[in-house]
Design a protein around this motif. Structure first.
Motif, PDB file in Angstrom:
ATOM      1  N   LYS A 196     -10.547   0.403  10.917  1.00  0.00           N
ATOM      2  CA  LYS A 196     -10.060   1.628  10.275  1.00  0.00           C
ATOM      3  C   LYS A 196      -8.568   1.842  10.527  1.00  0.00           C
ATOM      4  O   LYS A 196      -7.849   2.343   9.658  1.00  0.00           O
ATOM      5  CB  LYS A 196     -10.888   2.825  10.767  1.00  0.00           C
ATOM      6  N   VAL A 197      -8.091   1.443  11.709  1.00  0.00           N
ATOM      7  CA  VAL A 197      -6.655   1.518  11.976  1.00  0.00           C
ATOM      8  C   VAL A 197      -5.906   0.567  11.048  1.00  0.00           C
ATOM      9  O   VAL A 197      -4.850   0.915  10.483  1.00  0.00           O
ATOM     10  CB  VAL A 197      -6.358   1.196  13.450  1.00  0.00           C
ATOM     11  N   ALA A 198      -6.442  -0.646  10.855  1.00  0.00           N
ATOM     12  CA  ALA A 198      -5.817  -1.595   9.938  1.00  0.00           C
ATOM     13  C   ALA A 198      -5.803  -1.054   8.514  1.00  0.00           C
ATOM     14  O   ALA A 198      -4.841  -1.272   7.762  1.00  0.00           O
ATOM     15  CB  ALA A 198      -6.549  -2.935  10.001  1.00  0.00           C
ATOM     16  N   ARG A 199      -6.862  -0.338   8.133  1.00  0.00           N
ATOM     17  CA  ARG A 199      -6.902   0.279   6.800  1.00  0.00           C
ATOM     18  C   ARG A 199      -5.767   1.297   6.648  1.00  0.00           C
ATOM     19  O   ARG A 199      -5.124   1.379   5.600  1.00  0.00           O
ATOM     20  CB  ARG A 199      -8.256   0.950   6.607  1.00  0.00           C
ATOM     21  N   THR A 200      -5.500   2.066   7.711  1.00  0.00           N
ATOM     22  CA  THR A 200      -4.411   3.041   7.664  1.00  0.00           C
ATOM     23  C   THR A 200      -3.056   2.351   7.577  1.00  0.00           C
ATOM     24  O   THR A 200      -2.169   2.790   6.828  1.00  0.00           O
ATOM     25  CB  THR A 200      -4.462   3.937   8.904  1.00  0.00           C
ATOM     26  N   ILE A 201      -2.882   1.275   8.335  1.00  0.00           N
ATOM     27  CA  ILE A 201      -1.612   0.528   8.284  1.00  0.00           C
ATOM     28  C   ILE A 201      -1.389  -0.034   6.881  1.00  0.00           C
ATOM     29  O   ILE A 201      -0.265  -0.021   6.354  1.00  0.00           O
ATOM     30  CB  ILE A 201      -1.612  -0.585   9.345  1.00  0.00           C
ATOM     31  N   ALA A 202      -2.457  -0.516   6.256  1.00  0.00           N
ATOM     32  CA  ALA A 202      -2.348  -1.009   4.881  1.00  0.00           C
ATOM     33  C   ALA A 202      -1.985   0.122   3.918  1.00  0.00           C
ATOM     34  O   ALA A 202      -1.197  -0.080   2.987  1.00  0.00           O
ATOM     35  CB  ALA A 202      -3.659  -1.674   4.463  1.00  0.00           C
ATOM     36  N   ASP A 203      -2.537   1.304   4.136  1.00  0.00           N
ATOM     37  CA  ASP A 203      -2.189   2.452   3.281  1.00  0.00           C
ATOM     38  C   ASP A 203      -0.714   2.818   3.432  1.00  0.00           C
ATOM     39  O   ASP A 203      -0.052   3.170   2.454  1.00  0.00           O
ATOM     40  CB  ASP A 203      -3.064   3.651   3.638  1.00  0.00           C
ATOM     41  N   LEU A 204      -0.199   2.755   4.656  1.00  0.00           N
ATOM     42  CA  LEU A 204       1.229   3.041   4.865  1.00  0.00           C
ATOM     43  C   LEU A 204       2.097   2.013   4.160  1.00  0.00           C
ATOM     44  O   LEU A 204       3.220   2.319   3.728  1.00  0.00           O
ATOM     45  CB  LEU A 204       1.538   3.062   6.367  1.00  0.00           C
ATOM     46  N   ALA A 205       1.593   0.795   4.031  1.00  0.00           N
ATOM     47  CA  ALA A 205       2.336  -0.252   3.343  1.00  0.00           C
ATOM     48  C   ALA A 205       2.081  -0.251   1.840  1.00  0.00           C
ATOM     49  O   ALA A 205       2.676  -1.061   1.111  1.00  0.00           O
ATOM     50  CB  ALA A 205       1.971  -1.622   3.929  1.00  0.00           C
ATOM     51  N   GLY A 206       1.182   0.624   1.365  1.00  0.00           N
ATOM     52  CA  GLY A 206       0.877   0.687  -0.061  1.00  0.00           C
ATOM     53  C   GLY A 206       0.008  -0.444  -0.550  1.00  0.00           C
ATOM     54  O   GLY A 206       0.018  -0.775  -1.743  1.00  0.00           O
TER      55      GLY A 206
END
Length: 510
Positions: free
Chosen positions: A478-488
């Protein structure tokens, strides 16, 4: 008439069940009896009501038998909130006010001996329950409480400063005005905040760019965070400024948060729609953290609902208090169960915790040598159980800065700039799945956290090498999902997983 019924409400957790105050006047030996599972504070209303009526110039039926029934009989009642309904019931039963005019009103307020009305806890909870139940009832409340209740949209709330203010509104058509009428009666207008909430700025924190990146991830995904570092590295400053990174509160969230603060008597109009940051001392007990008592009161985790709970010196908290956090971190609520009653409080907070790496605080520091033995370090860090650490998404080391870095460094990036990025990432998650990434559960994790092949292989290899539990794997995902969202990015790549893997297990032996 010798019988009158006044409507009010009790408090049981965040609920406000209806209470009917039935007053009967009868001939017989003079007495004043309260029945209906009344607590000590409610029973003391007999003396307050008697003095308030007499000192206001109203007639108290001394020579009659007064029976006050608080229905339902099995519902516990506490505090002085029923003083005003009891006084009005006596006045209506004795014909001093028109009982028919009281229909459609609910009353709450504590009486002083002179008849002045004093604020009560939970006024906002009363108004919120009426809105949720879609009941068109007008509330009559003391100053302070009326302003709280008026925060609920479309609520009909009247403020009364004195008992005579209320009596004047419900006089029989042919009666004379009260002995000393006042002008303290007013209908409350809907509250509109004059300015957005103000938070301390992260620009005050110099350096620590890597830590601010982790705060950005935590705010974007709703993740809990543990910061480990030596004294004076800035952990407390960072945590106290974290709430400013969270998105603005919706009306519903602001009402829930304010209603819980009202139950504890902590609500302030100046803090309307401001996300709370709770910071209990490390000597706090388990009851202080999660709630309890008789009647049940909200604890620090509920007072931080829709906000931040900052636990500084985490290992110094009692073990029982820390272990009590495990369930609320998963469910977002806490149920206080006692033999006599049961209450449920919401507790959807973001946990920000801070600790030193060892008893002296300087393990791994570049400025001072650590004087702790390996056994002391192990015992100190062992105060935190594995299951609790497993529920904290992000673990980060906060290094100390030298004097030159502090004095010569320019101001850091502002809260506004970081909040804009984290807010955009959170909006992306809400549009995709309807909740923050940290709240994903079950099949939703697999559905919305798509990994490419290299990312899957990297996460599997790390989990096997580090011996992670299923919970740890899902939280890193889930943290990786958030990092991906920050990167678009719609897909989680290996670079996103690699960054997420950095934010776990900074303590020795984990």
């Amino acid at each position: 008439m010798a019988l009158a019924t006044i409507h009010s409400r009790a408090l049981v957790g965040l609920a406000a069940p209806a209470v009917m105050v039935e007053v009967h006047l009868a001939n017989g030996l003079p007495s004043f009896t309260l029945v209906g599972l009344a607590d000590v504070e409610v029973k003391e209303a007999r003396e307050r009501v008697r003095s308030a009526l007499q000192n206001s110039g109203l007639d108290f039926p001394h020579n009659q038998r007064i029976t006050v029934n608080l229905a339902p009989a099995d519902l516990p009642k506490d505090s002085g909130r029923l003083d005003l309904p009891i006084a009005l019931g006596i006045l209506a039963a004795s014909g001093q006010i028109d009982a028919s005019k009281l229909a459609g009103y609910e009353f709450a307020g504590e009486l002083s001996l002179s008849g002045e009305l004093r604020p009560v806890r939970g006024a906002l909870a009363m108004s919120l329950v009426l809105r949720q139940q879609r009941v068109r009832t007008r509330l009559v409340l003391p100053p302070g409480s009326a302003e709280e209740a008026a925060l609920v949209p479309d609520a009909e709330v009247f403020r009364a400063q004195h008992l005579l203010d209320v009596v004047q509104q419900f006089l029989p058509p042919s009666s004379e005005p009260p002995p000393a009428p006042t002008d303290g009666w007013a209908r409350m207008a809907a509250h509109t905040p004059s300015a957005p909430p103000r938070y301390a700025d992260l620009a005050d924190v110099k350096g620590q760019a890597g830590i601010k990146r982790v705060l950005e991830i935590a705010a974007a995904g709703g993740h809990s965070l543990l910061m480990v570092g030596p004294p004076g590295s800035g952990k407390s400053m960072l945590a106290q400024r974290f709430a400013g990174l969270l998105p603005p509160m919706s009306i519903e969230d602001a009402l829930e948060s304010a209603a819980i603060a009202s139950l504890a008597g902590r609500f302030e109009l100046s803090r309307w729609a401001q996300r709370p940051t709770g910071q209990p001392h490390h000597s706090a007990s388990a009851v202080a953290l999660v709630g309890g008592g008789s009647p049940p009161r909200p604890g620090e985790i509920s007072l931080a609902h829709h906000g931040v709970l900052f636990l500084d010196e985490l290992p110094e908290f009692p073990r029982a208090a820390l272990e009590a956090l495990r369930e609320p971190l998963e469910t977002g609520s806490i149920t206080i169960a006692r033999a006599a009653r049961r209450a449920e409080f919401p507790a959807r907070f973001q946990l920000i915790a801070a600790m030193n790496p060892c008893p002296c605080g300087y393990l791994g520091s570049s400025t001072r040598a650590c004087r702790c033995s390996p056994d002391q370090v192990s015992r100190y860090q062992g105060k935190l159980s594995g299951p609790l650490l497993d529920r904290i998404d992000l673990h980060i080391e906060v290094p100390s800065l030298g004097a030159q870095d502090l004095l010569n460094a320019p101001p850091g990036e502002s809260t506004e700039a970081i909040a804009a990025r984290s807010g955009a990432a959170r909006e992306r998650a809400l549009a995709r799945q309807g909740c923050a990434n940290a709240a994903l559960q079950g099949q939703a994790i697999d559905t919305h956290s798509r990994l490419d092949d290299s990312a899957t292989a990297l996460l599997q290899k790390a989990a096997a090498k580090l011996g992670w539990s299923g919970r740890s794997v899902h939280r890193s995902l889930k943290v990786a999902r958030t990092i991906a969202d920050l990167a678009g990015s719609d897909t989680i790549a290996s670079v996103h997983v690699a960054e997420a893997l950095q934010y776990r297990r900074v303590l020795q032996g984990q």
